[in-house]
Design an enzyme around this catalytic site. Structure first.
Site, PDB file in Angstrom:
ATOM      1  CB  CYS A 180      -6.597  -0.495  -3.472  1.00  0.00           C
ATOM      2  SG  CYS A 180      -4.532  -0.662  -2.967  1.00  0.00           S
ATOM      3  CG  ASP A 181      -7.457   2.846  -3.984  1.00  0.00           C
ATOM      4  OD1 ASP A 181      -8.884   2.644  -2.757  1.00  0.00           O
ATOM      5  OD2 ASP A 181      -6.352   4.524  -3.541  1.00  0.00           O
ATOM      6  CB  CYS A 219      -3.025   1.354  -4.919  1.00  0.00           C
ATOM      7  SG  CYS A 219      -3.069  -0.733  -4.785  1.00  0.00           S
TER       8      CYS A 219
END
Length: 313
Positions: free
Chosen positions: A141-142, A138
């Protein structure tokens, strides 16, 4: 008469399931939640969550799920660490839905499905070893953790193209590994990749290994599947972007799914084609796939379920 018909059963325990539980419990539906095999869902595999409002210092995925669970339990949600293995839904308004947890039969007037989706991985042992240490599924997300660094994106479809162009704004360089000689992505996404100067695309290349120290990624081991020549790419992050599989296997043939297996919901609601059955989170959302959007749809599902029950009386 059947035993103990509950007002609401929630299947799944990520942000959507627990948020649904909080709202359903506060509406006095006395929900019972079945966690499934991975209590907390995909977030439990996420080390740092920095983009969920209300946590200014960030929080780990597992801690956040514990917080959500405690909040749901505070309003008397019953949490069962069990998996729903089978469903028999009623087609009638006001009908009773039947679920199975192993041999146990459960009955409910409403069911909220929040079983989520599972990121597809390549199946390399190294992916598990370096998960949380540089391997991610992701970018939104990261990606932030790789500012100014070099990363690899594996995949050829829209997901991979989106992840690569998103990461390109943050990182120094993105190397895309595409197994075949062309993309599977839409024309618009291909143009975006081609027009981004810090993305390098390696066609006919596959990821076969990951190297690093202390479980932190330092190199991607790749092979040219035409020449069989192996090489390494120095990177800090490896993003696997080969898609997600919604966790809907037990509902196939009973509930309307889209062509990719996601549960179809009415626009602007969490209602499925079955009365009293609602779907929230990544199991019905393949576009946003964020903890905050999952939580929002969990709230919607509980409100939709409450409204449905109120209209029965």
């Amino acid at each position: 008469m059947e035993q103990n018909i509950l007002d609401c059963i929630i299947v799944g325990s990520g942000p959507s399931g627990f948020t649904a539980a909080i709202y359903a419990a506060r509406a006095d539906l006395k929900p019972e939640l079945y966690t499934g095999l991975e209590p907390g869902g995909q977030l439990t595999t996420t080390t740092e969550v920095d983009n969920f409002p209300g946590y200014p210092a960030g929080i780990t995925g597992p801690e956040m799920m514990m917080d959500l669970q405690k909040q749901a339990e505070r309003f008397d949600t019953k949490v069962h660490y069990e998996m729903i293995t089978k469903a028999e839904f009623s087609q009638e308004v006001g009908g009773v839905h039947k679920l199975y947890a192993g041999n146990k039969e459960l009955f409910a007037k409403t069911v909220i499905i929040s079983t989520g989706a599972t990121a597809k991985y390549l199946g390399l042992d190294d992916e598990k070893k370096y998960n949380g240490g540089g391997v991610s599924a992701c970018a939104t997300c990261d990606g932030f953790f790789y500012r100014g660094k070099d990363v690899v994106v594996v995949g050829a479809g829209d997901t991979a193209a989106e992840e690569a162009t998103y990461l390109a704004k943050l990182v120094n360089k993105v190397t895309m590994l595409v197994r075949k000689g062309e993309f599977r992505a839409s024309k618009a996404m291909i143009h975006r990749v081609e027009n981004t100067p810090n993305i390098e695309v390696k066609f006919h290349h596959e990821l076969i290994g990951i190297e690093g120290e202390n479980n932190l990624v330092e190199r991607a081991v790749v092979i040219n599947n035409q020449t069989q020549e192996k090489s390494t790419v120095d990177v800090h992050g490896i993003f696997i972007a080969i898609g997600h599989k919604p966790n809907t296997d037990i509902f196939v043939g009973q509930i309307d799914l889209d062509e990719n297996g996601y549960i179809a919901t009415e626009k602007g609601s969490t209602r499925t084609n079955l009365p009293g059955v609602f779907a929230a989170g990544d199991v019905q959302d393949h576009i946003y796939r964020q903890a905050i959007t999952a939580a929002g749809s969990g709230c919607m599902a509980a409100m939709d379920a409450e409204k449905y029950l109120a209209e029965l009386h």
